[in-house]
Design an enzyme around this catalytic site. Structure first.
Site, mmCIF file in Angstrom:
data_model
loop_
_atom_site.group_PDB
_atom_site.id
_atom_site.type_symbol
_atom_site.label_atom_id
_atom_site.label_comp_id
_atom_site.label_asym_id
_atom_site.label_seq_id
_atom_site.Cartn_x
_atom_site.Cartn_y
_atom_site.Cartn_z
ATOM 1 N N GLY A 39 0.835 -1.207 0.000
ATOM 2 C CA GLY A 39 0.000 0.000 0.000
ATOM 3 C C GLY A 39 0.861 1.245 0.000
ATOM 4 O O GLY A 39 1.999 1.247 -0.476
ATOM 5 N N GLY A 40 0.311 2.306 0.586
ATOM 6 C CA GLY A 40 1.021 3.584 0.618
ATOM 7 C C GLY A 40 2.363 3.483 1.319
ATOM 8 O O GLY A 40 3.221 4.350 1.161
ATOM 9 N N GLY A 68 20.935 14.064 -30.602
ATOM 10 C CA GLY A 68 20.657 14.597 -29.268
ATOM 11 C C GLY A 68 21.418 13.822 -28.212
ATOM 12 O O GLY A 68 21.759 14.357 -27.150
ATOM 13 N N ALA A 69 21.700 12.565 -28.524
ATOM 14 C CA ALA A 69 22.421 11.743 -27.553
ATOM 15 C C ALA A 69 23.850 12.246 -27.364
ATOM 16 O O ALA A 69 24.437 12.105 -26.293
ATOM 17 C CB ALA A 69 22.408 10.286 -28.005
HETATM 18 C C1 HXC Z 1 -2.102 -3.925 12.448
HETATM 19 C C2 HXC Z 1 -1.113 -5.763 11.529
HETATM 20 C C3 HXC Z 1 -0.965 -5.110 10.305
HETATM 21 C C4 HXC Z 1 -1.424 -3.761 10.213
HETATM 22 C C5 HXC Z 1 -0.149 -7.072 10.091
HETATM 23 N N1 HXC Z 1 -0.599 -6.991 11.345
HETATM 24 N N2 HXC Z 1 -0.370 -5.943 9.425
HETATM 25 N N3 HXC Z 1 -1.672 -5.181 12.598
HETATM 26 N N4 HXC Z 1 -1.981 -3.229 11.326
HETATM 27 N N5 HXC Z 1 -1.293 -3.056 9.093
HETATM 28 C C6 HXC Z 1 -0.545 -8.004 12.379
HETATM 29 C C7 HXC Z 1 -1.448 -9.181 12.087
HETATM 30 O O1 HXC Z 1 -2.760 -8.913 12.497
HETATM 31 C C8 HXC Z 1 -0.795 -10.281 12.877
HETATM 32 O O2 HXC Z 1 -1.149 -10.137 14.228
HETATM 33 C C9 HXC Z 1 0.673 -9.946 12.789
HETATM 34 O O3 HXC Z 1 0.745 -8.560 12.424
HETATM 35 C C10 HXC Z 1 1.402 -10.743 11.739
HETATM 36 O O4 HXC Z 1 0.673 -10.645 10.527
HETATM 37 P P1 HXC Z 1 0.261 -11.921 9.651
HETATM 38 O O5 HXC Z 1 -0.852 -11.499 8.775
HETATM 39 O O6 HXC Z 1 0.051 -13.111 10.530
HETATM 40 O O7 HXC Z 1 1.587 -12.154 8.841
HETATM 41 P P2 HXC Z 1 1.760 -12.622 7.334
HETATM 42 O O8 HXC Z 1 0.889 -13.824 7.082
HETATM 43 O O9 HXC Z 1 3.199 -12.776 7.145
HETATM 44 O O10 HXC Z 1 1.228 -11.428 6.446
HETATM 45 C C11 HXC Z 1 1.848 -10.216 6.502
HETATM 46 C C12 HXC Z 1 1.052 -9.158 5.707
HETATM 47 C C13 HXC Z 1 -0.411 -9.166 6.237
HETATM 48 C C14 HXC Z 1 1.091 -9.505 4.223
HETATM 49 C C15 HXC Z 1 1.712 -7.823 5.929
HETATM 50 O O11 HXC Z 1 -0.416 -9.080 7.656
HETATM 51 C C16 HXC Z 1 -1.211 -8.048 5.687
HETATM 52 O O12 HXC Z 1 -1.709 -8.112 4.553
HETATM 53 N N6 HXC Z 1 -1.365 -6.983 6.480
HETATM 54 C C17 HXC Z 1 -2.154 -5.842 6.088
HETATM 55 C C18 HXC Z 1 -1.405 -5.058 5.060
HETATM 56 C C19 HXC Z 1 -2.112 -3.765 4.687
HETATM 57 O O13 HXC Z 1 -3.043 -3.773 3.930
HETATM 58 N N7 HXC Z 1 -1.664 -2.696 5.352
HETATM 59 C C20 HXC Z 1 -2.221 -1.388 5.132
HETATM 60 C C21 HXC Z 1 -1.493 -0.830 3.924
HETATM 61 S S1 HXC Z 1 -2.014 0.787 3.569
HETATM 62 P P3 HXC Z 1 -1.606 -11.370 15.100
HETATM 63 O O14 HXC Z 1 -1.621 -10.843 16.486
HETATM 64 O O15 HXC Z 1 -2.942 -11.775 14.599
HETATM 65 O O16 HXC Z 1 -0.584 -12.435 14.879
HETATM 66 C C22 HXC Z 1 -0.929 1.739 4.368
HETATM 67 C C23 HXC Z 1 -1.191 3.192 4.241
HETATM 68 C C24 HXC Z 1 0.074 3.972 4.452
HETATM 69 O O17 HXC Z 1 -0.047 1.287 4.977
HETATM 70 C C25 HXC Z 1 -0.022 5.293 3.769
HETATM 71 C C26 HXC Z 1 1.325 5.918 3.609
HETATM 72 C C27 HXC Z 1 1.292 7.005 2.575
#
Ligand code: HXC
Length: 520
Positions: free
Chosen positions: A175-176, A410-411
């Site tokens: 994501g972001g 140009g290169a």
């Molecule tokens: C809170 C999170 C989290 C998040 C993971 N966890 N991502 N908690 N916020 N963004 C937690 C899980 O709930 C889990 O907790 C633990 O971390 C490990 O994650 P898993 O899913 O078990 O690990 P894995 O299978 O390896 O997968 C990793 C992952 C997945 C691919 C990153 O967790 C995932 O898809 N997370 C969400 C990603 C996402 O969409 N993030 C937002 C992006 S947008 P528990 O306690 O259950 O074990 C963004 C905006 C930023 O970031 C803007 C900036 C400009």
């Protein structure tokens, strides 16, 4: 009555708290991290930094959120380890996201910790290295975690060109969350471990029906070869961090500093007769420019940047007489070294980094021109090619070029020519400078003559040979002073080194302005 605690008791409390903080998300999570072939946040820092130099900051910070079950999920230090230490004896700041704590997600306080260490890096003029392993913005915290990201991104931008910023992708960056690394100067990825994408495979499938794996979408191979997002790719985390250490040896601490100088392991006056043999006599035959670079630089040591992307242009760091240079060179062995959209943007960004950080540019030219074709035109070669012109024209660091063979159209202008404030421009006797290649040129200027001749092919060949004889040499440009000297290839190394020594105190400025408007 006040309960006075013994010093030993207080120290014991500190020891316990520190131990707890050091364990991050706990032993089970650490074991899971290891089982995936990943190091923990602290282990990574230990590999990156010189032994026993790391000083951690904020190990006792905790998040302030209570929503969605977070109240009883507290971890000392939260999901990032920050601090400073030495890399190759020089101060370096680091943040290392801790996947064992809530997936390394960025909470409000994680954002604050990262900003703290970035501010310290900028204030004290030292590089900042970010080790990224995170699920992105902490979902439970909502807008405060987004605010954290926003603050980081602001600093990435404000400190761009002030201190070197390096990102290492050692886990997900989704994501972001990809945008903070993408604003930094260099991105390293670990094979099979780092992944970067704006929307993951599930979202893509839902939106478009397309099926793609995480690795295909955002793995190291994709970003190293297809997108150009990754500058370096390594097998394994330790190797990757070693490469980060190596890159830092070429860079200054900040934009007011010069790169470190090493004792040269190679003779500055070394004449290298093998350079006379590398370029084939037939101008249509290719050769490997990397071999040529290795003959010229100190001890053949060259660290290529974006090696897998736009391979028709080579960029990277080396030393000449112990001092860092940024090398830009065409690769005739790939697409004849033509300038296309990807090569132009790759080289432009490299040139701008070198200019921002006082790294002299050495440009080795062998370019048949910009790539013709509707693909390139529709893709915006006009805009993207202009980036390279802009970057070279704007750069005020010492610029030395050697025209090895072709420099058409140009290169010719773009590749550090005198007209874009090239300081010293050498050419080998094999250099050819013209508005375009002989065949293309005669087709334009002798179109009627060729059409009316009895044997069109023979006439074209004859005219082409005459054109080649007239223009395929460096002496017309040298007679105008556009080329400062035509040199024996064997002397290339000492001639570049003495030019760079002469330019050591070069001063050149740009007209006062807020900032330019590079064609993005
Ligand atoms: C809170 C999170 C989290 C998040 C993971 N966890 N991502 N908690 N916020 N963004 C937690 C899980 O709930 C889990 O907790 C633990 O971390 C490990 O994650 P898993 O899913 O078990 O690990 P894995 O299978 O390896 O997968 C990793 C992952 C997945 C691919 C990153 O967790 C995932 O898809 N997370 C969400 C990603 C996402 O969409 N993030 C937002 C992006 S947008 P528990 O306690 O259950 O074990 C963004 C905006 C930023 O970031 C803007 C900036 C400009």
């Amino acid at each position: 009555m006040v309960n006075i605690r013994a010093t030993s008791e207080r120290l014991e409390e500190l020891r316990k708290l520190r131990e707890k903080s050091t364990l991050g998300g706990g032993q089970t999570r650490i074991d899971q991290q290891h089982a995936r072939g990943k190091l923990t946040a602290r282990e990574r820092i230990a590999v990156l930094m010189d032994e026993n130099t790391f000083q951690e900051l904020d190990p006792f910070v905790t998040h302030r959120a209570t929503d969605l079950g977070l109240a009883d999920k507290q971890f000392l230090g939260d999901a990032v380890v920050i601090g400073y230490g030495k890399v190759n004896g020089r101060t370096t700041f680091v943040f290392s996201q801790d996947f064992t704590v809530l997936g390394g997600s960025v909470s409000e306080v994680v954002g604050e910790k990262i900003c703290k260490v970035m501010d310290l890096a900028a204030k004290n003029g030292a590089p900042i290295v970010g080790l990224n392993d995170s699920g992105g913005a902490r979902i439970q915290e909502g807008v405060t975690s987004l605010a954290g990201y926003g603050e980081i991104i602001l600093r990435n931008t404000l400190f761009s060109g002030v201190v070197p910023q390096i990102s290492v992708i050692m886990g997900p960056a989704a994501g972001g969350a990809v945008y903070s690394p993408s604003l930094t100067d260099f991105i390293f990825m670990v094979n099979g471990i780092g992944q970067m994408y704006i929307t993951g495979p599930d979202v893509i499938k839902a939106a478009t029906g397309e099926e793609v794996t995480h690795e295909e979408l955002g793995g190291w191979l994709t970003h190293f070869t297809k997108t150009g997002v990754a500058h370096f790719a390594s097998e394994g985390e330790e190797e990757c961090l070693k490469q980060v250490r190596r890159l830092l040896t070429f860079l200054p601490q900040n934009n007011g500093d010069d790169p470190p100088v090493f004792a040269s392991p190679d003779d500055a006056g070394r004449i290298d007769p093998e350079l006379r043999e590398i370029v084939p006599e037939d101008p249509n035959k290719s050769y490997d420019m990397k071999e040529l670079i290795q003959h010229i630089v100190d001890a053949g040591d060259f660290m290529e940047v974006q090696e897998g992307y736009a391979r028709n242009i080579i960029v990277g760091y080396a030393r000449m007489n112990g001092k860092t240079v940024g090398i830009v060179a065409q690769q005739p062995a790939y697409l004849a070294g033509v300038l296309d959209i990807e090569a132009s943007t790759k080289a432009a960004r490299f040139v701008r980094f070198c200019d921002a950080f006082n790294i002299p540019l050495v440009t080795l030219v062998d370019v048949p021109g910009f790539l013709p074709g509707s693909d390139q035109e529709y893709g915006g070669i006009i805009r993207h090619g202009a980036k390279l012109l802009y970057a070279y024209a704007e750069a005020t660091v010492p610029k030395v070029s050697v025209l090895i063979r072709k420099a058409y159209g140009g290169a010719y202008i773009v590749m550090s020519s005198k007209h874009l404030r090239g300081d010293i421009n050498f050419a080998w006797p094999s250099a050819e400078i013209a508005v375009m290649g002989p065949d293309a040129a005669v087709n334009v200027i002798f179109r009627d003559e060729i059409k009316q001749s009895e044997n069109q092919e023979q006439t074209r060949e004859k005219l082409s040979a005459e054109y080649h004889d007239r223009f395929a040499n460096p002496y017309i440009a040298a007679s105008r002073g556009y080329i400062d000297d035509v040199i024996d290839p064997a002397e290339t190394r000492p001639r570049i080194i003495s030019a760079l020594a002469m330019l050591e105190n070069k001063r050149e400025t740009l007209p006062p302005k807020k900032h330019g408007n590079i064609p993005l």
